[in-house]
Design an enzyme around this catalytic site. Structure first.
Site, mmCIF file in Angstrom:
data_model
loop_
_atom_site.group_PDB
_atom_site.id
_atom_site.type_symbol
_atom_site.label_atom_id
_atom_site.label_comp_id
_atom_site.label_asym_id
_atom_site.label_seq_id
_atom_site.Cartn_x
_atom_site.Cartn_y
_atom_site.Cartn_z
ATOM 1 N N GLU A 65 0.836 -1.332 0.018
ATOM 2 C CA GLU A 65 0.047 -0.078 0.091
ATOM 3 C C GLU A 65 0.657 1.203 0.122
ATOM 4 O OE1 GLU A 65 -3.192 0.504 -0.700
ATOM 5 O OE2 GLU A 65 -3.760 -1.679 -0.481
ATOM 6 N N LEU A 94 11.611 4.818 -6.538
ATOM 7 C CA LEU A 94 10.186 4.790 -6.224
ATOM 8 C C LEU A 94 9.716 6.252 -5.851
ATOM 9 C CD1 LEU A 94 9.499 1.939 -4.135
ATOM 10 C CD2 LEU A 94 8.248 2.605 -6.097
ATOM 11 N N TYR A 101 -6.464 6.264 4.924
ATOM 12 C CA TYR A 101 -6.550 5.277 3.874
ATOM 13 C C TYR A 101 -6.004 3.942 4.259
ATOM 14 C CZ TYR A 101 -5.434 2.891 -0.298
ATOM 15 O OH TYR A 101 -5.052 1.591 -1.069
ATOM 16 N N ASP A 110 -9.333 5.507 -1.206
ATOM 17 C CA ASP A 110 -8.410 6.326 -2.114
ATOM 18 C C ASP A 110 -8.953 6.820 -3.427
ATOM 19 O OD1 ASP A 110 -8.977 4.104 -3.773
ATOM 20 O OD2 ASP A 110 -6.883 3.624 -3.976
ATOM 21 N N CYS A 145 -13.274 1.394 -13.913
ATOM 22 C CA CYS A 145 -13.909 2.680 -13.924
ATOM 23 C C CYS A 145 -12.541 3.763 -13.679
ATOM 24 C CB CYS A 145 -14.642 3.085 -12.698
ATOM 25 S SG CYS A 145 -15.636 4.472 -12.455
ATOM 26 N N CYS A 161 -17.744 1.011 -18.939
ATOM 27 C CA CYS A 161 -19.117 0.817 -18.383
ATOM 28 C C CYS A 161 -19.488 -0.445 -18.657
ATOM 29 C CB CYS A 161 -19.965 1.840 -18.381
ATOM 30 S SG CYS A 161 -19.445 3.340 -17.774
HETATM 31 S S1 SF4 Z 1 -20.871 1.744 -14.562
HETATM 32 FE FE1 SF4 Z 1 -19.316 2.959 -15.446
HETATM 33 S S2 SF4 Z 1 -19.147 5.178 -14.315
HETATM 34 FE FE2 SF4 Z 1 -20.298 3.276 -13.191
HETATM 35 S S3 SF4 Z 1 -18.970 2.697 -11.702
HETATM 36 FE FE3 SF4 Z 1 -19.069 1.293 -13.362
HETATM 37 S S4 SF4 Z 1 -17.660 1.865 -14.775
HETATM 38 FE FE4 SF4 Z 1 -17.694 3.431 -13.295
#
Ligand code: SF4
Length: 355
Positions: free
Chosen positions: A37, A80, A120, A138, A192, A200
């Site tokens: 981490e 790093l 975190y 995070d 995401c 998505c």
């Molecule tokens: S649906 Fe799309 S915008 Fe929504 S959390 Fe998943 S990847 Fe992200």
């Protein structure tokens, strides 16, 4: 807000199926999770893997980390960046050795009290290693959360991070607290994603995610507008005398504190702009250091970007006759194996080492 209670059912099976095979996921040893981490802050996963293995080969236990000398520690961290992370790791290891009998503490408050461990990291270690309901929030998690809920809070504010952690807490249920943390992070890192459009179509949250339903992902997360970085122009000297090169320690405070560097000085941008004048300036700078330069062999430019500053550097390899005090004069081998040279100076060393 849409139903967060569905997150475990949507996320956990996806995580089990899709998770990347990473070395720090091989066990739940808190030393391993903690080290990964800390290394992963500001650094890409692919870059961390080699460092992580090398570090654990050299310092396989918390006690070994607590007892190692600073030069070895910084050498293992070389490249790093953000070297205070390594120093804080060692300070925390010393606290664990002295105050916890060498065993990693297993409550959120005791973990959070260790040097260099913020909310975190404490949340990540608590949930992954001890199955505590302590969300680790995070940038990846904030991105997923704010898109999923279309939450317009400014994620650069600590109050937002605290509020998101509190909101997520009820969806952390034993025995899956660690998997929740890792699933949220994994989704943010691989689906995401931070740069460009989220994927998505392959996201397990797509049916519930408000940003997906409304096509609004580009508005989340909300952030502070970034301030422009300060530009600093530098002349860097790789001074060679026989088979020795001059390095010196940086000041104890500030950027790259107490690390090794090649002699360097700030210059005006106009001084750097004309190559011949800049080279003459470098030779004068070397003379003023008392090295009696004989040849200027090579010259190269490099820009290093820190969080708030950019260094625009021109480096020179200069042969010289004297090795005055005020520097450590080291061989190529010593510089390769014993002294940690920050990435900002590496390109100049590579230039000299290739000569
Ligand atoms: S649906 Fe799309 S915008 Fe929504 S959390 Fe998943 S990847 Fe992200």
């Amino acid at each position: 807000m849409n139903d967060l209670q569905q997150l475990p059912a949507l996320l956990l099976p996806w995580y089990e199926r899709e998770k990347r095979d990473l070395p720090w996921r091989e066990d739940k040893d808190p030393y391993h999770v903690w080290l990964s981490e800390i290394m992963l802050q500001q650094t890409r996963v692919e870059a961390v893997i080699g460092y992580y293995r090398r570090f654990l080969d050299a310092l396989p236990t918390i006690r070994a980390l607590a007892e190692t000398d600073e030069e070895t520690l910084l050498k293992l961290w070389e490249g790093l960046g953000y070297y205070n992370r390594a120093r804080n790791l060692q300070k925390a290891a010393q606290v664990i050795a002295q105050q916890h009998g060498g065993a990693f503490p297993n409550t959120y408050d005791a973990i959070r009290a260790l040097p260099g461990i913020g909310p975190y990291t404490a949340g990540a270690i608590g949930s992954i290693c001890f199955d505590l309901p302590t969300p680790a929030v995070d940038g990846n998690v904030l991105r997923v959360f704010t898109r999923y809920c279309e939450d317009g809070s400014n994620i650069d504010k600590q109050t937002t991070k605290t509020a998101v952690a509190q909101t997520l807490r009820p969806v952390y249920r034993s025995p899956n607290c660690g998997a929740m943390t890792q699933a949220l992070m994994e989704l943010g890192a691989t689906v995401c994603v931070p740069n460009g459009a989220p994927k998505c179509e392959s996201c397990p949250l797509r049916g519930e995610c408000k940003a997906n339903k409304n096509g609004s992902w580009m508005f989340y997360p909300v952030r502070d507008t970034k301030k422009a970085r300060k530009l600093v122009f530098k002349t860097v000297l790789v001074l060679q005398c026989g088979d020795r090169f001059a390095i010196r320690k940086r000041p104890k405070t500030g950027l790259l504190a107490s690390l090794w560097e090649f002699p360097n000085a700030d210059v005006a941008p106009t001084e750097q702009a004309v190559p011949d004048a800049a080279a003459q300036h470098a030779l004068t700078f070397a003379s003023n250091l008392g090295v009696q330069p004989t040849d200027l062999l090579l010259q190269t430019g490099y820009t290093h970007i820190f969080t708030h500053v950019e260094w625009h550097m021109t480096g020179y390899l200069i042969r010289c006759r004297r090795m005055p005090d005020g520097f450590l004069w080291v061989t190529k081998e010593q510089l390769e194996h014993e002294y940690a040279l920050p990435s900002a100076f590496r390109p100049f060393w590579e230039l000299a080492a290739g000569e």
